[in-house]
Write a protein that holds these residues in place. Structure first.
Motif, PDB file in Angstrom:
ATOM      1  N   ASN A 104      -4.416  29.377 -78.931  1.00  0.00           N
ATOM      2  CA  ASN A 104      -4.424  29.432 -80.392  1.00  0.00           C
ATOM      3  C   ASN A 104      -5.859  29.369 -80.918  1.00  0.00           C
ATOM      4  O   ASN A 104      -6.687  30.182 -80.530  1.00  0.00           O
ATOM      5  N   ASN A 105      -6.165  28.391 -81.773  1.00  0.00           N
ATOM      6  CA  ASN A 105      -7.516  28.260 -82.320  1.00  0.00           C
ATOM      7  C   ASN A 105      -8.308  27.149 -81.635  1.00  0.00           C
ATOM      8  O   ASN A 105      -9.186  26.529 -82.232  1.00  0.00           O
ATOM      9  N   VAL A 106      -7.994  26.912 -80.362  1.00  0.00           N
ATOM     10  CA  VAL A 106      -8.610  25.812 -79.610  1.00  0.00           C
ATOM     11  C   VAL A 106      -9.488  26.356 -78.490  1.00  0.00           C
ATOM     12  O   VAL A 106      -9.089  27.269 -77.760  1.00  0.00           O
ATOM     13  N   PHE A 107     -10.676  25.775 -78.353  1.00  0.00           N
ATOM     14  CA  PHE A 107     -11.588  26.026 -77.241  1.00  0.00           C
ATOM     15  C   PHE A 107     -11.744  24.724 -76.461  1.00  0.00           C
ATOM     16  O   PHE A 107     -11.307  23.668 -76.898  1.00  0.00           O
ATOM     17  N   TYR A 108     -12.402  24.799 -75.308  1.00  0.00           N
ATOM     18  CA  TYR A 108     -12.909  23.583 -74.673  1.00  0.00           C
ATOM     19  C   TYR A 108     -14.310  23.843 -74.168  1.00  0.00           C
ATOM     20  O   TYR A 108     -14.661  24.952 -73.771  1.00  0.00           O
ATOM     21  N   ILE A 109     -15.146  22.803 -74.237  1.00  0.00           N
ATOM     22  CA  ILE A 109     -16.489  22.848 -73.667  1.00  0.00           C
ATOM     23  C   ILE A 109     -16.547  21.825 -72.543  1.00  0.00           C
ATOM     24  O   ILE A 109     -15.783  20.862 -72.518  1.00  0.00           O
ATOM     25  N   TYR A 110     -17.458  22.034 -71.591  1.00  0.00           N
ATOM     26  CA  TYR A 110     -17.552  21.107 -70.468  1.00  0.00           C
ATOM     27  C   TYR A 110     -18.981  21.071 -69.958  1.00  0.00           C
ATOM     28  O   TYR A 110     -19.776  21.995 -70.165  1.00  0.00           O
TER      29      TYR A 110
END
Length: 495
Positions: free
Chosen positions: A461-467
């Motif tokens: 959806n409108n979600v990202f993740y950073i790591y």
């Protein structure tokens, strides 16, 4: 000032996952709306084996299960891939007499592992692999020619696909379709010695269903592309075109539409014809470029802008399609005086001593380009996202896009910040913003230079993740600083 600068940003980071990073080598793989996999690689030199620790987290970063899979050091991991609720590892034996491949799958719900041995006798150079509907497709090169192996996971029979073993061709993409077929996209030269794209469609029995050779206009070379098969069997191919086969510079983008009867139409869009392509420039420079374009159009002269553009996969948006690319150029630093040369230095010598030459610093990214096409391949709009600050030793995708309703979020990470821009077709809803990485506790502090952002991915959806990794300080008990070194994953949501 800090609050005012970041106050208008539409980016939030509601959740964070941390784990001790000492002695660990973590990688994150998206499972879309089912969560993420966290993979840790451990080498045991005494036993001469690798341990692959796989952790499955849900979208709130709760641990669902973890498994450890041990392989001999003689086995080389080629790649990882997630699809249809399973995480796949592809290994290859590093033995002269044994060139078999091994495919390991982990079920995302239970963590149950399965192993499949793919018989192989060809010492090929690996390119890519995909798995769908119990069919694994592995591509690579043998004697500088493309080769693709189809493997049925149930029957255990490998098939070398026919028709691909051609000289001077390069694999561009392996794409699995929803209609029990898959596509192999290659770049090569046609009978007229033009560089073009060849799209091969196979079924799961390894039979060639259709072959499409794109037919470019005279004096145009189709340098690279990405394909997508639409419901009903129509295919679209988008990419970049140029004038000469001897350079990787492109002059614009193209979109090809191929119907079931193999009738094809190709539309070309010069960079000078795009509305927002030059927005990454400073205002005065952009104005000069646009004025020059107008003058040449009035005089009916050809417009020639040459760019290196890294093209990514086509993204569906309702019945439209989004093409994302990133412009870059190799950057060098002049060196004067006498130096002993090595490594990536491009040099001329006199008695082994370097004199007045250049050092390769990396690939400098300038901007990302976003283009919207209808299902017939006609350009609807274009937009761009200035990068400017990225210098990388390798060519990787930095800008990632996520589509929600009529908005597109463009994000990338560099140094200690998330860079973001929100657009709606050719309009800018939110200009470039910088957002710091959110920490786990309110008293946590990270000094400048103690964050290594390793990447960002569009999640669901409108979600990202950073790591990445961080050295985090906390006053702790009695104001005595306590430092921890962590690998972290942050959920990133745009509104």
């Amino acid at each position: 000032m800090f609050i005012g600068f970041f106050g208008y940003c539409q980016i939030t980071q509601p959740e964070r996952f941390e784990v001790d990073s000492k002695g660990a080598n973590f990688e994150v793989i998206s499972a879309k709306s089912d969560g993420v996999f966290l993979v840790n690689t451990i080498l045991d030199l005494a036993k001469k084996e690798f341990s692959w620790q796989v952790f499955k987290l849900d979208t709130a970063f709760n641990l669902e299960w973890n498994r450890t899979y041990i392989v001999p050091q003689s086995q080389e991991l080629l790649s990882k891939y997630y699809n249809d609720g399973k995480l796949y590892f592809l290994f290859r034996k590093n033995e002269v007499k044994n060139r078999n491949l091994e495919l390991i799958s982990f079920d995302q719900q239970t963590g149950q592992a399965e192993s499949f041995v793919i018989r192989n006798y060809i010492p090929f150079v690996y390119f890519d692999f995909k798995v769908h509907n119990n069919a694994a497709v592995v591509g690579g090169y043998y004697n500088f020619r493309p080769i693709v192996i189809l493997f049925n996971l149930q029957e255990g029979i490998p098939i070398v696909l026919p028709g691909l073993f051609e000289d001077r061709s390069e694999l561009a993409q392996i794409n699995m379709n929803k209609n029990a077929t898959f596509d192999i996209l290659l770049t090569g030269r046609n009978i007229s010695k033009q560089t073009t794209l060849f799209l091969y469609t196979y079924n799961y029995e390894g039979l060639l269903v259709k072959k499409t050779d794109l037919k470019p206009e005279n004096k145009k070379e189709l340098l690279f592309g990405r394909s997508r098969t639409l419901p009903g069997g129509r295919q679209i191919i988008a990419g970049v075109y140029g004038r000469s086969i001897s350079t990787d510079y492109s002059r614009g983008v193209f979109m090809a539409d191929v119907d079931n009867g193999e009738e094809q139409s190709i539309s070309y869009y010069n960079y000078a014809d795009l509305k927002n392509f030059f927005n990454y420039m400073r205002a005065k420079r952009e104005k000069r470029v646009l004025e020059r374009i107008e003058r040449r159009k009035i005089k009916q002269k050809k417009l020639r802008f040459n760019y290196r553009l890294l093209v990514h996969d086509l993204i569906p948006q309702d019945d439209h399609y989004i093409l994302l690319g990133e412009a870059f150029y190799p950057k060098y630093k002049n060196v004067s005086g006498n130096y002993y040369g090595s490594g990536t230095i491009m040099w001329t010598t006199s008695n082994g001593i370097l004199k007045n030459s250049r050092i390769f610093e990396g690939f400098k990214y300038t901007h990302a380009v976003v283009l919207g096409f209808d299902k017939e391949g006609k350009l609807l709009w274009d937009n761009s996202f200035e990068i400017n600050d990225v210098l990388s030793q390798t060519l990787d995708q930095y800008v990632h896009a996520s589509i929600s309703d009529d908005k597109i979020a463009l994000l990338y990470v560099y140094e200690d910040f998330i860079r973001s821009k929100i657009i709606s077709e050719d309009e800018v809803l939110e200009g470039k913003e910088l957002t710091p990485v959110a920490l786990k506790n309110k008293n946590d502090v990270v000094k400048e230079g103690n964050t290594e952002l390793m990447g960002i991915e569009s999640w669901y959806n409108n979600v990202f993740y950073i790591y990445g990794t961080q050295k985090v300080n906390n006053p702790g008990v009695g104001n005595i600083p306590v430092q921890r070194e962590v690998f972290f994953i942050n959920k990133v949501i745009y509104k």
